[in-house]
Design an enzyme around this catalytic site. Structure first.
Site, PDB file in Angstrom:
ATOM      1  N   ASN A 210     -45.213   8.539 -63.448  1.00 14.41           N
ATOM      2  CA  ASN A 210     -44.751   8.915 -62.113  1.00 14.41           C
ATOM      3  C   ASN A 210     -43.756   7.880 -61.611  1.00 14.41           C
ATOM      4  O   ASN A 210     -43.447   6.921 -62.309  1.00 14.41           O
ATOM      5  CB  ASN A 210     -45.947   9.084 -61.159  1.00 14.41           C
ATOM      6  CG  ASN A 210     -46.710   7.791 -61.007  1.00 14.41           C
ATOM      7  OD1 ASN A 210     -46.193   6.805 -60.512  1.00 14.41           O
ATOM      8  ND2 ASN A 210     -47.962   7.789 -61.469  1.00 14.41           N
ATOM      9  N   ASP A 279     -53.205  11.745 -62.681  1.00 10.32           N
ATOM     10  CA  ASP A 279     -54.387  12.585 -62.469  1.00 10.32           C
ATOM     11  C   ASP A 279     -54.791  13.317 -63.750  1.00 10.32           C
ATOM     12  O   ASP A 279     -55.929  13.758 -63.886  1.00 10.32           O
ATOM     13  CB  ASP A 279     -54.113  13.604 -61.359  1.00 10.32           C
ATOM     14  CG  ASP A 279     -54.135  12.934 -59.993  1.00 10.32           C
ATOM     15  OD1 ASP A 279     -55.015  12.073 -59.778  1.00 10.32           O
ATOM     16  OD2 ASP A 279     -53.270  13.240 -59.159  1.00 10.32           O
ATOM     17  N   LYS A 289     -44.206  11.087 -83.683  1.00 13.72           N
ATOM     18  CA  LYS A 289     -43.308  11.600 -82.651  1.00 13.72           C
ATOM     19  C   LYS A 289     -43.223  13.126 -82.743  1.00 13.72           C
ATOM     20  O   LYS A 289     -43.035  13.685 -83.836  1.00 13.72           O
ATOM     21  CB  LYS A 289     -41.919  10.986 -82.874  1.00 13.72           C
ATOM     22  CG  LYS A 289     -40.913  11.385 -81.838  1.00 13.72           C
ATOM     23  CD  LYS A 289     -39.591  10.685 -82.096  1.00 13.72           C
ATOM     24  CE  LYS A 289     -38.528  11.276 -81.181  1.00 13.72           C
ATOM     25  NZ  LYS A 289     -37.206  10.726 -81.463  1.00 13.72           N
ATOM     26  N   PHE A 323     -54.763   4.490 -51.128  1.00 11.06           N
ATOM     27  CA  PHE A 323     -53.445   4.925 -50.672  1.00 11.06           C
ATOM     28  C   PHE A 323     -53.359   6.417 -50.988  1.00 11.06           C
ATOM     29  O   PHE A 323     -54.081   6.908 -51.872  1.00 11.06           O
ATOM     30  CB  PHE A 323     -52.322   4.193 -51.426  1.00 11.06           C
ATOM     31  CG  PHE A 323     -51.872   2.916 -50.774  1.00 11.06           C
ATOM     32  CD1 PHE A 323     -52.717   1.818 -50.693  1.00 11.06           C
ATOM     33  CD2 PHE A 323     -50.591   2.794 -50.246  1.00 11.06           C
ATOM     34  CE1 PHE A 323     -52.308   0.636 -50.102  1.00 11.06           C
ATOM     35  CE2 PHE A 323     -50.159   1.619 -49.652  1.00 11.06           C
ATOM     36  CZ  PHE A 323     -51.016   0.536 -49.576  1.00 11.06           C
ATOM     37  N   LYS A 337     -58.685  13.411 -48.207  1.00  9.12           N
ATOM     38  CA  LYS A 337     -58.910  12.386 -49.250  1.00  9.12           C
ATOM     39  C   LYS A 337     -59.855  11.295 -48.764  1.00  9.12           C
ATOM     40  O   LYS A 337     -60.719  10.821 -49.497  1.00  9.12           O
ATOM     41  CB  LYS A 337     -57.578  11.772 -49.650  1.00  9.12           C
ATOM     42  CG  LYS A 337     -57.089  12.339 -50.961  1.00  9.12           C
ATOM     43  CD  LYS A 337     -55.767  11.836 -51.409  1.00  9.12           C
ATOM     44  CE  LYS A 337     -55.203  12.894 -52.353  1.00  9.12           C
ATOM     45  NZ  LYS A 337     -53.804  12.743 -52.627  1.00  9.12           N
ATOM     46  N   LYS A 341     -63.114  10.947 -50.899  1.00 10.18           N
ATOM     47  CA  LYS A 341     -63.207   9.764 -51.768  1.00 10.18           C
ATOM     48  C   LYS A 341     -64.166   8.713 -51.208  1.00 10.18           C
ATOM     49  O   LYS A 341     -64.580   7.819 -51.918  1.00 10.18           O
ATOM     50  CB  LYS A 341     -61.824   9.157 -51.963  1.00 10.18           C
ATOM     51  CG  LYS A 341     -60.817  10.147 -52.585  1.00 10.18           C
ATOM     52  CD  LYS A 341     -60.022   9.522 -53.686  1.00 10.18           C
ATOM     53  CE  LYS A 341     -59.100  10.516 -54.365  1.00 10.18           C
ATOM     54  NZ  LYS A 341     -58.681  10.102 -55.689  1.00 10.18           N
TER      55      LYS A 341
HETATM   56  O1  PMT Z   1     -45.104   1.705 -56.219  1.00  6.45           O
HETATM   57  P1  PMT Z   1     -44.053   2.043 -55.163  1.00  6.45           P
HETATM   58  O2  PMT Z   1     -42.773   2.558 -55.780  1.00  6.45           O
HETATM   59  O3  PMT Z   1     -43.823   0.913 -54.217  1.00  6.45           O
HETATM   60  O4  PMT Z   1     -44.613   3.273 -54.303  1.00  6.45           O
HETATM   61  C1  PMT Z   1     -45.741   3.081 -53.524  1.00  6.45           C
HETATM   62  C2  PMT Z   1     -46.660   4.295 -53.569  1.00  6.45           C
HETATM   63  C3  PMT Z   1     -45.973   5.455 -52.850  1.00  6.45           C
HETATM   64  C4  PMT Z   1     -46.975   4.677 -55.007  1.00  6.45           C
HETATM   65  C5  PMT Z   1     -47.982   3.871 -52.861  1.00  6.45           C
HETATM   66  O5  PMT Z   1     -47.673   3.495 -51.566  1.00  6.45           O
HETATM   67  C6  PMT Z   1     -49.011   5.003 -52.869  1.00  6.45           C
HETATM   68  O6  PMT Z   1     -49.011   5.857 -51.993  1.00  6.45           O
HETATM   69  N1  PMT Z   1     -49.956   4.978 -53.859  1.00  6.45           N
HETATM   70  C7  PMT Z   1     -50.932   6.019 -54.055  1.00  6.45           C
HETATM   71  C8  PMT Z   1     -50.281   7.199 -54.705  1.00  6.45           C
HETATM   72  C9  PMT Z   1     -51.269   8.205 -55.204  1.00  6.45           C
HETATM   73  O7  PMT Z   1     -51.482   8.297 -56.354  1.00  6.45           O
HETATM   74  O8  PMT Z   1     -51.896   8.855 -54.317  1.00  6.45           O
HETATM   75  P2  PMT Z   1     -53.022   9.949 -54.698  1.00  6.45           P
HETATM   76  O9  PMT Z   1     -53.020  10.765 -53.475  1.00  6.45           O
HETATM   77  O10 PMT Z   1     -52.705  10.637 -55.967  1.00  6.45           O
HETATM   78  O11 PMT Z   1     -54.362   9.136 -54.875  1.00  6.45           O
HETATM   79  C10 PMT Z   1     -55.181   8.734 -53.772  1.00  6.45           C
HETATM   80  C11 PMT Z   1     -55.917   7.446 -54.089  1.00  6.45           C
HETATM   81  O12 PMT Z   1     -56.813   7.657 -55.209  1.00  6.45           O
HETATM   82  C12 PMT Z   1     -55.017   6.294 -54.486  1.00  6.45           C
HETATM   83  O13 PMT Z   1     -55.534   5.113 -53.905  1.00  6.45           O
HETATM   84  C13 PMT Z   1     -55.116   6.234 -56.004  1.00  6.45           C
HETATM   85  O14 PMT Z   1     -54.937   4.906 -56.480  1.00  6.45           O
HETATM   86  C14 PMT Z   1     -56.551   6.734 -56.234  1.00  6.45           C
HETATM   87  N2  PMT Z   1     -56.739   7.434 -57.512  1.00  6.45           N
HETATM   88  C15 PMT Z   1     -56.061   8.580 -57.784  1.00  6.45           C
HETATM   89  C16 PMT Z   1     -56.299   9.249 -58.982  1.00  6.45           C
HETATM   90  C17 PMT Z   1     -57.221   8.693 -59.897  1.00  6.45           C
HETATM   91  N3  PMT Z   1     -57.450   9.287 -61.064  1.00  6.45           N
HETATM   92  N4  PMT Z   1     -57.865   7.558 -59.602  1.00  6.45           N
HETATM   93  C18 PMT Z   1     -57.644   6.926 -58.428  1.00  6.45           C
HETATM   94  O15 PMT Z   1     -58.249   5.891 -58.155  1.00  6.45           O
END
Ligand code: PMT
Length: 417
Positions: A210, A279, A289, A323, A337, A341
């Site tokens: 991503n 995810d 490859k 986040f 979320k 979570k």
């Molecule tokens: O890295 P930059 O370019 O500075 O950009 C910053 C950012 C936009 C990536 C950052 O600020 C941000 O928003 N990070 C979370 C992005 C994200 O994956 O969001 P999500 O909505 O998919 O996940 C929600 C939360 O669950 C996150 O804290 C993530 O770390 C966590 N998660 C998600 C999926 C997973 N399998 N395990 C997790 O722990």
């Protein structure tokens, strides 16, 4: 904590030696940077003997006719590792350079490169001090949050009487301690932070990934370290330099990130999950490859939810901050979320907005808890990191001390649950 004293060329430069001593009495690790003019008034050797560190006197390595790469980037290192920069005495010349962003020697370059608080203690002739140009430069610097320790009035070296005498050391030391005090409010905390985007391999040369650059997570790590926390940064691949004094654990895949986080969880008092975690991953990874031959269908399986695992393993008193990057119905998805979570707060990014979010140097977020939604303004990620940490620390404060202006969301969240 590390404090850098910048010495510029004025009669009062000799007083900087005593200032170094007075700062050291507060258990500060003092480093000194001198301008060329300062060296006409006092020798670098004096400061080297007092501090036990090499004194930086120029941008380029001594005796090198081409400069050397290591010294050319030293100002960036010095700027990033100092917790405060105090320029005493500060001449009219350095104030003018700072106000106009001129970076033509080590000290002025460091001023531009540092995100640490900057303090100036001016000393000069009374007419130079009163000159509208100097006063305008001071106003510019004050507007940029440079802390100014005003000079005292009295007999000046030039024989005149008036304002312009370097402030007493105790006033300068007090200013340094007050800016540092604000920044050591995370002392005793161990902050575990994830950053960057995890990658899931399709074959030996390709991966699903991503757009996360890691900048937000690294900014959080640097800010938390500066405020006195021990910081463990679990980092997916990024192009960023590791912040100083932070333990970095490099990982690539979601599984590696989960293992790294869970193995350190018993040390953490605050967990901040800024990483953009994949995810899904390919159900099978090709050994060789993949060759191009018509349409390709990939079968994906969900990855483990690291945040959910952290919440499950949480210890009493531990704060867990997620986040979320959303492109539509941002607040509703964020609330969902937060509840699903089980984190204490979600830092919500609207990544559909121009100029913020993924890979940008700036961001604007909503800090969402079960009963509050606080909009934080668009700022650099480093500035925003401090504001997010301020909000995280309010979670440790009793509820009745929170501001009444905070939006109460308890009803709408309760209804969704
Ligand atoms: O890295 P930059 O370019 O500075 O950009 C910053 C950012 C936009 C990536 C950052 O600020 C941000 O928003 N990070 C979370 C992005 C994200 O994956 O969001 P999500 O909505 O998919 O996940 C929600 C939360 O669950 C996150 O804290 C993530 O770390 C966590 N998660 C998600 C999926 C997973 N399998 N395990 C997790 O722990």
């Amino acid at each position: 904590m590390k404090v850098t004293v910048g010495v510029t060329g004025g009669i009062a430069a000799y007083k900087s030696a005593e200032l170094v001593r007075d700062l050291q009495k507060h258990a500060l690790d003092v480093h000194v940077v001198m301008t060329q003019a300062a060296q006409h008034f006092i020798q670098p050797l004096t400061f080297a003997a007092l501090t036990g560190h090499t004194v930086t006197t120029g941008l380029w390595a001594e005796g090198s006719d081409q400069g050397d790469a290591a010294s050319a980037i030293e100002h960036i290192d010095a700027a990033q590792t100092t917790d405060a920069l105090v320029i005493a005495p500060a001449t009219a010349d350095i104030l003018a350079k700072m106000a106009h962003g001129i970076a033509d020697d080590f000290l002025t370059t460091m001023v531009l490169a540092t995100t640490a608080p900057v303090i100036v203690a001016p000393a000069m002739n009374v007419n130079m001090w009163n000159h509208p140009a100097t006063q305008a430069n001071l106003e510019t610097l004050a507007n940029r949050n440079v802390r100014i320790v005003a000079p005292d009035s009295g007999y000046l070296a030039c024989g005149m009487i008036g304002a312009g005498r370097l402030a007493e050391n105790n006033a300068i030391v007090e200013a340094v301690l007050s800016v540092l005090h604000h920044r050591i409010d995370l002392a005793g905390e161990t902050v575990l932070i994830t950053a960057g985007g995890t990658r899931e391999a399709l074959d030996p040369v390709r991966f699903l990934g991503n757009r996360s650059s890691g900048k937000m997570g690294y900014a959080m790590a640097e800010a938390a370290q500066r405020r006195g926390a021990r910081v463990i940064l679990v980092s997916a691949p990024t192009a960023l330099r590791a912040p100083a004094n932070v333990e970095v654990i490099p990982v690539v895949t979601t599984e590696q990130m989960r293992d790294a986080v869970l193995s350190r969880l018993d040390q953490a008092t605050i967990v901040i999950k800024a990483a953009a975690v994949a995810d899904y991953r390919p159900r099978a990874q090709a050994d060789q490859k993949l060759r191009r031959s018509g349409p390709l269908t990939l079968e994906l399986e969900p990855t483990e939810d690291i945040l959910a695992a952290v919440v499950k393993a949480r210890r009493p008193g531990m704060l867990i901050i997620g986040f979320a990057a959303e492109t539509q119905d941002v607040l509703a998805h964020g609330r969902d979320k937060l509840l699903r979570k089980g984190a204490d707060a979600i830092v919500l990014n609207d990544v559909s907005r121009e100029g913020v979010g993924f890979d940008s140097d700036r961001n604007a977020v909503t800090f969402l808890t079960r009963d509050r939604a606080i909009e934080l303004p668009e700022l650099t990620k480093r500035e925003l990191a401090d504001q997010i940490l301020d909000e995280i620390l309010t979670l440790r404060r009793p509820r009745h001390l929170l501001s009444e202006s905070d939006t109460d969301l308890s009803l709408s969240i309760g209804e969704q649950a």
